[in-house]
Design a protein around this motif. Structure first.
Motif, PDB file in Angstrom:
ATOM      1  N   ILE A 376       7.767  -7.655   6.766  1.00  0.00           N
ATOM      2  CA  ILE A 376       8.522  -8.428   5.773  1.00  0.00           C
ATOM      3  C   ILE A 376       8.566  -7.708   4.419  1.00  0.00           C
ATOM      4  N   LEU A 377       7.432  -7.127   4.025  1.00  0.00           N
ATOM      5  CA  LEU A 377       7.356  -6.458   2.720  1.00  0.00           C
ATOM      6  C   LEU A 377       7.846  -5.012   2.781  1.00  0.00           C
ATOM      7  N   GLN A 378       8.109  -4.535   4.004  1.00  0.00           N
ATOM      8  CA  GLN A 378       8.499  -3.134   4.196  1.00  0.00           C
ATOM      9  C   GLN A 378       7.445  -2.186   3.615  1.00  0.00           C
ATOM     10  N   ARG A 379       6.202  -2.494   3.954  1.00  0.00           N
ATOM     11  CA  ARG A 379       5.070  -1.659   3.542  1.00  0.00           C
ATOM     12  C   ARG A 379       4.278  -1.288   4.792  1.00  0.00           C
ATOM     13  N   PRO A 380       4.667  -0.267   5.500  1.00  0.00           N
ATOM     14  CA  PRO A 380       4.015   0.076   6.766  1.00  0.00           C
ATOM     15  C   PRO A 380       2.540   0.436   6.624  1.00  0.00           C
ATOM     16  N   GLU A 381       2.127   0.819   5.407  1.00  0.00           N
ATOM     17  CA  GLU A 381       0.728   1.204   5.202  1.00  0.00           C
ATOM     18  C   GLU A 381      -0.139   0.030   4.734  1.00  0.00           C
ATOM     19  N   PHE A 382       0.459  -1.148   4.635  1.00  0.00           N
ATOM     20  CA  PHE A 382      -0.279  -2.304   4.116  1.00  0.00           C
ATOM     21  C   PHE A 382      -1.488  -2.611   4.994  1.00  0.00           C
ATOM     22  N   SER A 383      -2.645  -2.771   4.343  1.00  0.00           N
ATOM     23  CA  SER A 383      -3.886  -3.111   5.039  1.00  0.00           C
ATOM     24  C   SER A 383      -4.362  -4.473   4.568  1.00  0.00           C
ATOM     25  N   LEU A 384      -4.514  -5.390   5.498  1.00  0.00           N
ATOM     26  CA  LEU A 384      -4.953  -6.732   5.142  1.00  0.00           C
ATOM     27  C   LEU A 384      -6.323  -6.704   4.472  1.00  0.00           C
ATOM     28  N   GLU A 385      -7.211  -5.858   4.996  1.00  0.00           N
ATOM     29  CA  GLU A 385      -8.583  -5.812   4.490  1.00  0.00           C
ATOM     30  C   GLU A 385      -8.647  -5.306   3.053  1.00  0.00           C
ATOM     31  N   SER A 386      -7.873  -4.280   2.727  1.00  0.00           N
ATOM     32  CA  SER A 386      -7.985  -3.661   1.405  1.00  0.00           C
ATOM     33  C   SER A 386      -6.897  -4.067   0.420  1.00  0.00           C
ATOM     34  N   ASP A 387      -5.762  -4.595   0.921  1.00  0.00           N
ATOM     35  CA  ASP A 387      -4.615  -4.839   0.041  1.00  0.00           C
ATOM     36  C   ASP A 387      -4.266  -6.305  -0.170  1.00  0.00           C
TER      37      ASP A 387
END
Length: 442
Positions: A376-387
């Motif tokens: 949805i955010l178009q952030r393929p590197e998004f990490s739930l744990e760190s971001d």
């Protein structure tokens, strides 16, 4: 005017200039602080001045306050100046009533905490500007300590005139919305008690429902919440020495006191004043203690499913969409569910969906939630744990809880709100077609 009072004015001007002219970390900290504060208010010049003033005493640059940085950058300051500036860490904003006009200032009462202060303007211009004020008028302002016996005005002030109880209750509600972290700044004991009441409410919720999360059709949940509220009130009345198995008339006779005293005791612990009066008006004396009906908002009562969540710090939440978002996060193909992306975006943007709810979903559905947010955010590197926390802050969601609505309020505020409601109801025209006033969760 005392020499130290005059000196406080000069020092404050130097402090403001120092902060506004700063560069580097201090300037960046002010910008970040101001951006967060401006989201809450109107953004007018008075609010902007209040933000600078509060940043000076409450802001942080790393692990230091602007006051400490100012002292470090001015080694020529006298010991007296340093002590005076150090006192300003105790500055705070409040909604003050003028209780007495003094020759060189005022006696003010902070309506939020019922604490009293002698406050003196530290320059002739402010003294002249405030000379028109009268007793019982309300001021929204910040004050700073000068000595052990008196304070001074810090930054701008807003004159609100004399307010009747209904308008004063509204003003206190607005203060709570705009300055949530300053509700009981000068009364840590009240703040601690308010937070303890949230934890106590949570424990009562868990004891009653045997869980901290329950999902029911709206009308059923409304009934269960009413039962829950009735149980809480019975416990409060019992703690106050009121026997809920007897009518108030019977208790008054047994206790040898007037009905008004029993009524006041019941209202003091949260019983609705109208309901208490109704019981006393029952001349038969057979009516028992009753709990005022607590309604969920109409849209929740009509909802197919509503989830009630409770937390010892975040308080209580009612979500008609929680079941659907769990279905989205459990689905093999989330995009096949109608409205999935819209609901995820709603959870990001709506202020009622707090950080606790997001962390709960992240704990239950970590893999799927991460994939959905990446898409949805178009952030393929998004990490739930760190971001995740950073993302929530981008959407103006506080990472730490603010005092929830279910927190108890000091007795003097409770009494004010009760009296305000009574005045409003008295002023309403009476007619056959008039609807009853709504109660409970609105």
């Amino acid at each position: 005017m005392d020499a130290i009072l005059e000196r406080s004015h000069a020092l404050k001007q130097d402090l403001v200039d120092f902060v506004l002219d700063a560069e580097g970390e201090l300037a960046q900290a002010l910008e970040t602080y101001a951006a967060a504060q401006l989201r809450r208010g109107s953004g007018d010049s008075t609010q902007q001045d209040l933000i600078v003033d509060s940043f000076i005493t409450e802001g942080k640059v790393g692990d230091k306050s602007p006051l400490e940085i100012f002292i470090e950058n001015h080694p020529d300051l006298s010991e007296s100046d340093r002590n005076l500036i150090g006192r300003w860490h105790h500055s705070f904003i409040g909604l003050f009533a003028i209780t007495q006009i003094l020759s060189d200032g005022f006696e003010l009462t902070n309506w939020l905490t019922d604490k009293h202060y002698i406050v003196k303007p530290n320059n002739p211009q402010t003294l002249q500007a405030l000379s028109r004020l009268k007793a019982a008028e309300i001021l929204l302002t910040r004050i700073s300590p000068v000595t052990d016996s008196y304070w001074t005005f810090s930054g701008p002030y807003t004159q609100m005139g004399k307010l009747g109880k209904p308008k004063l209750a509204v003003a206190i509600g607005n203060f709570k919305d705009n300055y949530k972290n300053s509700l009981y700044s000068d009364a840590p004991d009240l703040l601690e008690a308010a937070w303890e009441s949230v934890a106590e409410y949570h424990q009562q919720f868990v004891d009653f429902f045997a869980t901290d999360e329950i999902t029911l059709p709206g009308y059923q949940l409304n009934k269960k919440i009413a039962e829950f509220q009735e149980l809480i009130t019975e416990k409060r009345l019992a703690a106050a020495g009121l026997d809920t198995s007897k009518s108030l008339s019977e208790m008054a006779v047994e206790a040898g006191v007037g009905e008004e005293e029993i009524k006041a005791a019941a209202e003091e612990v949260g019983a609705d004043s109208k309901v208490v009066s109704q019981i006393f008006n029952d001349k038969s004396g057979k009516s028992k203690m009753v709990m005022p009906k607590v309604d969920l908002p109409a849209e929740l009562k009509k909802a197919e499913q509503v989830t009630a969540l409770s937390h010892p710090r975040w308080g209580q939440m009612f979500l008609p969409t929680y079941s659907k978002i769990q279905a989205i996060l459990s689905a093999d193909d989330w995009q096949s569910i109608e409205g999935a992306e819209k609901l995820i975006r709603f959870y990001l943007t709506d202020k009622t969906i707090n950080t606790f709810i997001w962390h709960r979903l992240a704990q239950k559905y970590p893999t799927q939630l991460e994939k959905i947010l990446q898409a949805i955010l178009q952030r393929p590197e998004f990490s739930l744990e760190s971001d995740l926390n950073q993302l929530l802050q981008e959407y103006d969601k506080p990472i730490e809880p603010e005092l929830p609505e279910i927190a108890s309020v000091p007795i003097h505020l409770h009494n004010l709100f009760q009296e305000a409601v009574t005045e409003v109801n008295k002023s309403k025209p009476k007619g056959k077609g008039q609807k009853k006033a709504a109660k409970g969760f609105q």
